[in-house]
Structure formats: structure tokens, C-alpha cells
Design a protein around this motif. Structure first.
Motif, PDB file in Angstrom:
ATOM      1  N   THR A  69     142.691 -54.991  56.976  1.00 37.86           N
ATOM      2  CA  THR A  69     143.359 -54.601  57.135  1.00 37.86           C
ATOM      3  C   THR A  69     143.249 -53.148  57.569  1.00 37.86           C
ATOM      4  O   THR A  69     144.170 -52.752  58.676  1.00 37.86           O
ATOM      5  CB  THR A  69     144.975 -54.741  56.286  1.00 37.86           C
ATOM      6  OG1 THR A  69     145.143 -56.344  56.107  1.00 37.86           O
ATOM      7  CG2 THR A  69     146.126 -54.765  56.985  1.00 37.86           C
ATOM      8  N   ILE A  70     142.890 -52.437  56.288  1.00 35.98           N
ATOM      9  CA  ILE A  70     142.821 -51.051  56.468  1.00 35.98           C
ATOM     10  C   ILE A  70     141.537 -50.285  57.267  1.00 35.98           C
ATOM     11  O   ILE A  70     142.067 -49.640  58.236  1.00 35.98           O
ATOM     12  CB  ILE A  70     142.009 -50.195  54.866  1.00 35.98           C
ATOM     13  CG1 ILE A  70     143.589 -50.555  54.249  1.00 35.98           C
ATOM     14  CG2 ILE A  70     142.051 -48.851  55.887  1.00 35.98           C
ATOM     15  CD1 ILE A  70     143.168 -49.881  52.796  1.00 35.98           C
ATOM     16  N   ARG A  71     141.304 -51.878  57.785  1.00 37.77           N
ATOM     17  CA  ARG A  71     140.073 -51.345  58.637  1.00 37.77           C
ATOM     18  C   ARG A  71     140.555 -51.070  59.919  1.00 37.77           C
ATOM     19  O   ARG A  71     140.195 -50.797  61.016  1.00 37.77           O
ATOM     20  CB  ARG A  71     138.769 -52.233  58.186  1.00 37.77           C
ATOM     21  CG  ARG A  71     137.602 -51.185  57.708  1.00 37.77           C
ATOM     22  CD  ARG A  71     136.201 -51.833  57.151  1.00 37.77           C
ATOM     23  NE  ARG A  71     136.294 -51.643  55.644  1.00 37.77           N
ATOM     24  CZ  ARG A  71     135.076 -52.518  55.585  1.00 37.77           C
ATOM     25  NH1 ARG A  71     134.117 -53.516  55.983  1.00 37.77           N
ATOM     26  NH2 ARG A  71     134.222 -52.015  54.481  1.00 37.77           N
ATOM     27  N   ARG A  72     141.224 -52.474  59.962  1.00 40.06           N
ATOM     28  CA  ARG A  72     141.620 -52.755  61.418  1.00 40.06           C
ATOM     29  C   ARG A  72     142.339 -51.144  62.087  1.00 40.06           C
ATOM     30  O   ARG A  72     142.896 -51.694  63.314  1.00 40.06           O
ATOM     31  CB  ARG A  72     142.264 -54.255  61.503  1.00 40.06           C
ATOM     32  CG  ARG A  72     141.408 -55.576  61.430  1.00 40.06           C
ATOM     33  CD  ARG A  72     141.688 -57.129  61.335  1.00 40.06           C
ATOM     34  NE  ARG A  72     140.691 -57.921  61.418  1.00 40.06           N
ATOM     35  CZ  ARG A  72     141.063 -58.483  61.578  1.00 40.06           C
ATOM     36  NH1 ARG A  72     142.418 -59.160  61.121  1.00 40.06           N
ATOM     37  NH2 ARG A  72     140.046 -59.842  61.053  1.00 40.06           N
ATOM     38  N   ARG A  73     143.684 -51.185  61.109  1.00 39.14           N
ATOM     39  CA  ARG A  73     144.518 -50.433  61.881  1.00 39.14           C
ATOM     40  C   ARG A  73     143.930 -49.642  62.270  1.00 39.14           C
ATOM     41  O   ARG A  73     144.902 -49.432  63.581  1.00 39.14           O
ATOM     42  CB  ARG A  73     145.507 -49.641  60.367  1.00 39.14           C
ATOM     43  CG  ARG A  73     146.012 -51.115  59.847  1.00 39.14           C
ATOM     44  CD  ARG A  73     147.115 -50.363  58.851  1.00 39.14           C
ATOM     45  NE  ARG A  73     147.814 -51.134  57.796  1.00 39.14           N
ATOM     46  CZ  ARG A  73     148.390 -51.218  56.828  1.00 39.14           C
ATOM     47  NH1 ARG A  73     148.251 -50.130  55.861  1.00 39.14           N
ATOM     48  NH2 ARG A  73     149.086 -52.257  56.711  1.00 39.14           N
ATOM     49  N   PRO A  74     143.179 -48.666  61.348  1.00 41.59           N
ATOM     50  CA  PRO A  74     142.601 -47.518  63.134  1.00 41.59           C
ATOM     51  C   PRO A  74     142.323 -48.103  64.321  1.00 41.59           C
ATOM     52  O   PRO A  74     142.276 -47.150  64.842  1.00 41.59           O
ATOM     53  CB  PRO A  74     141.194 -47.095  62.225  1.00 41.59           C
ATOM     54  CG  PRO A  74     142.176 -46.455  60.745  1.00 41.59           C
ATOM     55  CD  PRO A  74     142.106 -48.994  60.868  1.00 41.59           C
TER      56      PRO A  74
END
Length: 175
Positions: free
Chosen positions: A164-169
Motif C-alpha cells: 500500500t505504501i509503495r502504491r501510494r507514490p
């Protein structure tokens, strides 16, 4: 003296029967395991090994003695029929020999049942111990599985958060 020996064999058989009855009475598994664990902790098997061996040997000798006694009485009974005696004497001899034969057979059965029941008790106790060991192993595996499941869950949730953190950017770059 012989009466004392066979009375002892009978008493031992009765004790074995009571003990077997206690072992096979259906009680809840948890209660049976609790009792078996406490007995196991006392190491009763190690303590009674020598007396049990002595009793087993005594019962074996008693069984052999009763079988040889029975064979001797049967031979005398067969020989008494070939004797040339008066009817009353022959009847008395046959009656006494039949009484001895009955006692020899009774003693043989007492010793044989007692000897056999001793092996049955040992096997029941071994099965109870194996059951406890298997249940302990099963509980240990359940605990390991629960710990593994929690680790897998934690790892999966961490991976999900990382994804999720990786997809946000990347999502922000598309905007």
C-alpha cells in the motif's frame, strides 16, 4: 502350605481384576489423562518392576506346577480304573482323584488368568502413556501452528502495508 499359595494367587487375581476395572471404566479423557500424568510423574513403573517380575515368575511357576499336578492326577485316575479293587475302594479312590483333578484344574485356571491379566494391565498402562504422549505432542503442534499462523498474519499484514505504501507514490504520480 499349598492352600496358602493358591489363596494368594486368588487374592492377587482379585486385586488385578479391581485394578483392571479401574483402568477400563469410561471416564472423561481429561480426568483419565490427569490421573495417568500424576501416576507417570511418580515413576510407579520403575518402582514396581522388580516385584512385578517376581510375581510374574511366581505365577509362571504356579501355572507349570498346576499343569504337572493335573497331568499326574489324570495318570493316576487312568491307572486306578485298571486296578482290581472292590467297588467301594475303587469308587473312593476315583472320587478322591476327581477332587484332586478339580483342584488342579482350578489352580491352573487361577494362575493362567492371573498371569494373562498381568500382561493385559501392563498393555493398558502402556496405551494410556502413549495416549498422553500423543496428546501432549498434539497440543505442542497446535501451539506451534497458532504461533506460525500469528507470524504469517503479521507478515502478511506488513506486506500488505508495504504494498500500500509503495502504491501510494505511484498513484500520486498518475494524478
Amino acid at each position: 502350605m499349598a492352600s496358602l499359595v493358591w489363596s494368594s494367587v486368588w487374592l492377587f487375581l482379585m486385586i488385578e481384576l479391581v485394578f483392571t476395572l479401574i483402568l477400563v471404566i469410561p471416564v472423561p479423557r481429561r480426568i483419565r489423562n490427569l490421573i495417568a500424568r500424576r501416576i507417570s510423574r511418580l515413576h510407579v513403573g520403575d518402582r514396581i518392576r522388580t516385584p512385578a517380575l517376581f510375581v510374574a515368575l511366581s505365577l509362571g511357576f504356579a501355572l507349570v506346577e498346576s499343569m504337572s499336578s493335573l497331568r499326574t492326577v489324570e495318570q493316576r485316575l487312568h491307572e486306578s480304573r485298571n486296578l482290581d479293587l472292590s467297588y467301594e475302594k475303587e469308587r473312593h479312590i476315583v472320587e478322591v482323584l476327581r477332587e484332586r483333578k478339580f483342584r488342579a484344574q482350578r489352580n491352573m485356571y487361577l494362575a493362567g488368568f492371573s498371569f494373562t491379566l498381568m500382561f493385559v494391565i501392563v498393555r493398558i498402562v502402556q496405551l494410556m502413556k502413549e495416549s498422553i504422549d500423543l496428546e501432549d505432542e498434539c497440543e505442542r503442534v497446535r501451539n506451534q501452528l497458532a504461533a506460525t499462523d500469528s507470524i504469517v498474519e503479521e507478515t502478511t499484514s506488513q506486506q500488505t502495508e508495504m504494498t500500500t505504501i509503495r502504491r501510494r507514490p505511484t498513484d500520486k504520480k498518475k494524478d
